[in-house]
Motif scaffolding. Structure first.
Motif, PDB file in Angstrom:
ATOM      1  N   THR A   1       0.832  -1.209   0.000  1.00  0.00           N
ATOM      2  CA  THR A   1       0.000   0.000   0.000  1.00  0.00           C
ATOM      3  C   THR A   1       0.859   1.248   0.000  1.00  0.00           C
ATOM      4  OG1 THR A   1      -1.717  -1.191   1.244  1.00  0.00           O
ATOM      5  CG2 THR A   1      -1.859   1.212   1.213  1.00  0.00           C
ATOM      6  N   ALA A   2       1.942   1.204   0.737  1.00  0.00           N
ATOM      7  CA  ALA A   2       2.836   2.359   0.819  1.00  0.00           C
ATOM      8  C   ALA A   2       3.462   2.683  -0.536  1.00  0.00           C
ATOM      9  CB  ALA A   2       3.924   2.082   1.850  1.00  0.00           C
ATOM     10  N   LYS A   3       3.867   1.666  -1.272  1.00  0.00           N
ATOM     11  CA  LYS A   3       4.474   1.894  -2.580  1.00  0.00           C
ATOM     12  C   LYS A   3       3.481   2.519  -3.556  1.00  0.00           C
ATOM     13  CE  LYS A   3       8.617   0.442  -1.717  1.00  0.00           C
ATOM     14  NZ  LYS A   3       9.738   1.436  -1.730  1.00  0.00           N
ATOM     15  N   LYS A   4       2.239   2.097  -3.506  1.00  0.00           N
ATOM     16  CA  LYS A   4       1.212   2.677  -4.365  1.00  0.00           C
ATOM     17  C   LYS A   4       0.992   4.151  -4.036  1.00  0.00           C
ATOM     18  CE  LYS A   4      -1.354  -1.664  -4.975  1.00  0.00           C
ATOM     19  NZ  LYS A   4      -2.619  -2.389  -4.675  1.00  0.00           N
ATOM     20  N   ARG A   5       0.921   4.461  -2.745  1.00  0.00           N
ATOM     21  CA  ARG A   5       0.704   5.856  -2.349  1.00  0.00           C
ATOM     22  C   ARG A   5       1.908   6.722  -2.717  1.00  0.00           C
ATOM     23  NH1 ARG A   5      -2.175   6.213   3.616  1.00  0.00           N
ATOM     24  NH2 ARG A   5      -3.964   4.846   3.188  1.00  0.00           N
ATOM     25  N   GLU A   6       3.082   6.173  -2.527  1.00  0.00           N
ATOM     26  CA  GLU A   6       4.292   6.935  -2.840  1.00  0.00           C
ATOM     27  C   GLU A   6       4.338   7.288  -4.318  1.00  0.00           C
ATOM     28  OE1 GLU A   6       9.113   6.738  -1.950  1.00  0.00           O
ATOM     29  OE2 GLU A   6       7.857   4.976  -1.598  1.00  0.00           O
ATOM     30  N   LYS A   7       3.905   6.380  -5.166  1.00  0.00           N
ATOM     31  CA  LYS A   7       3.870   6.638  -6.601  1.00  0.00           C
ATOM     32  C   LYS A   7       2.867   7.743  -6.926  1.00  0.00           C
ATOM     33  CE  LYS A   7       3.470   4.187 -11.027  1.00  0.00           C
ATOM     34  NZ  LYS A   7       2.508   5.125 -11.670  1.00  0.00           N
TER      35      LYS A   7
ATOM     36  N   SER B   1       4.279  11.141  -5.871  1.00  0.00           N
ATOM     37  CA  SER B   1       5.358  11.621  -6.731  1.00  0.00           C
ATOM     38  C   SER B   1       4.822  12.265  -8.014  1.00  0.00           C
ATOM     39  CB  SER B   1       6.305  10.470  -7.082  1.00  0.00           C
ATOM     40  OG  SER B   1       5.628   9.482  -7.852  1.00  0.00           O
ATOM     41  N   GLU B   2       3.615  11.882  -8.394  1.00  0.00           N
ATOM     42  CA  GLU B   2       3.015  12.423  -9.614  1.00  0.00           C
ATOM     43  C   GLU B   2       2.287  13.730  -9.378  1.00  0.00           C
ATOM     44  OE1 GLU B   2       0.533   9.235 -10.843  1.00  0.00           O
ATOM     45  OE2 GLU B   2       2.189   7.980 -11.607  1.00  0.00           O
TER      46      GLU B   2
ATOM     47  N   GLY C   1       3.755  16.695  -0.614  1.00  0.00           N
ATOM     48  CA  GLY C   1       5.062  16.322  -0.096  1.00  0.00           C
ATOM     49  C   GLY C   1       4.989  14.832   0.265  1.00  0.00           C
ATOM     50  N   CYS C   2       6.080  14.289   0.673  1.00  0.00           N
ATOM     51  CA  CYS C   2       6.079  12.880   1.061  1.00  0.00           C
ATOM     52  C   CYS C   2       6.500  12.771   2.522  1.00  0.00           C
ATOM     53  CB  CYS C   2       7.029  12.087   0.165  1.00  0.00           C
ATOM     54  SG  CYS C   2       6.955  10.302   0.461  1.00  0.00           S
ATOM     55  N   TYR C   3       5.605  12.272   3.333  1.00  0.00           N
ATOM     56  CA  TYR C   3       5.861  12.133   4.766  1.00  0.00           C
ATOM     57  C   TYR C   3       5.699  10.663   5.162  1.00  0.00           C
ATOM     58  CZ  TYR C   3       5.207  17.225   4.858  1.00  0.00           C
ATOM     59  OH  TYR C   3       5.303  18.581   4.637  1.00  0.00           O
ATOM     60  N   MET C   4       6.455   9.809   4.514  1.00  0.00           N
ATOM     61  CA  MET C   4       6.316   8.382   4.727  1.00  0.00           C
ATOM     62  C   MET C   4       7.549   7.829   5.428  1.00  0.00           C
ATOM     63  SD  MET C   4       4.614   7.325   1.065  1.00  0.00           S
ATOM     64  CE  MET C   4       3.690   5.943   1.707  1.00  0.00           C
ATOM     65  N   TYR C   5       7.307   7.042   6.475  1.00  0.00           N
ATOM     66  CA  TYR C   5       8.410   6.472   7.244  1.00  0.00           C
ATOM     67  C   TYR C   5       8.286   4.956   7.222  1.00  0.00           C
ATOM     68  CZ  TYR C   5      12.036   6.197  10.816  1.00  0.00           C
ATOM     69  OH  TYR C   5      13.209   5.948  11.480  1.00  0.00           O
TER      70      TYR C   5
END
Length: 228
Positions: A129-135, A138-139, A144-148
């Motif tokens: 799920t995290a990888k999908k949200r990060e993608k 990025s688009e 911003g990205c606040y993922m740990y």
């Protein structure tokens, strides 16, 4: 019977005429020792001896230690942290505008080394799920990205704090070399939580910083400030 052969009994002891004088002295001594005055003096000396032999505790009461065992103190500290996490308590922090750096968080109270500072709060999600949200983030340049990312009990997790929530942990800035906080995992009711802990004493007005730990080449190219 002649006088020389005469014997006397004093207290059941035979005495010849020659030793009667000494025997009388012994008898008199016995009478003196057993007299009321002698008994009183003996009792008085016994009391004085007991008074002279008093212990230190007779003058100063025994002080019992009020210190709690280390294990009990640790248990109380853990319980206090859990309460702050579960009740979303954020104390001693203030959001400020740092100019080019944007927003940041400064201390409004003194934190000591090892103190709980704040929870890094957000959505707890799995790796896929995290990888999908990060993608998706990025688009969109507005995000911003606040993922740990972290590993807990051999499983990969991510806390996504990208969404504006009013929680302050997400706004603490990065520093690889000058950080005064560090992350620490804790488990409450079988659920992992990410906390920020003071790495050293922090004074009032000092900006809170920690190392994001991102050493990815692409991340460093996109965000050069991660190097410092």
């Amino acid at each position: 019977m002649s006088d020389c052969e005469t014997v006397s009994k004093i207290n059941g002891v035979k005495a010849s005429p020659d030793n009667r004088k000494g025997t009388n002295n012994i008898s008199k001594a016995s009478i003196v020792v057993n007299s009321p005055r002698a008994k009183m003096n003996k009792k008085k000396k016994l009391v004085e001896t007991r008074q002279d032999n008093k212990l230190l505790t007779d003058y100063f009461p025994v002080r019992r230690s009020s210190r709690k065992p280390k294990s009990e103190l640790e248990k109380e500290k853990k319980a206090a942290i859990e309460e702050k996490v579960l009740k979303n308590i954020e104390e001693g922090l203030e959001v400020v505008d740092l100019g080019e750096k944007g927003r940041g968080v400064v201390a409004t109270k003194h934190f000591y080394r090892g103190d709980f500072v704040v929870e890094y709060a957000g959505d707890l999600i799995d790796l896929s799920t995290a990888k999908k949200r990060e993608k998706e983030y990025s688009e969109n340049p507005d995000f911003g990205c606040y993922m740990y990312y972290f590993v807990h009990r051999n499983r990969n997790y991510c806390i996504d704090a990208t969404e504006e929530s009013g929680r302050l942990g997400r706004l603490i800035n990065h520093s690889k070399t000058a950080g005064n906080c560090h992350t620490k995992l804790t488990e409450i009711n079988n659920k992992p939580y990410l906390m920020l802990i003071a790495s050293r004493d922090i004074v009032i007005g000092e900006e809170l910083l920690y190392d994001y730990g991102d050493r990815n080449k692409d991340s460093l190219e996109s965000h050069p400030w991660l190097k410092s």
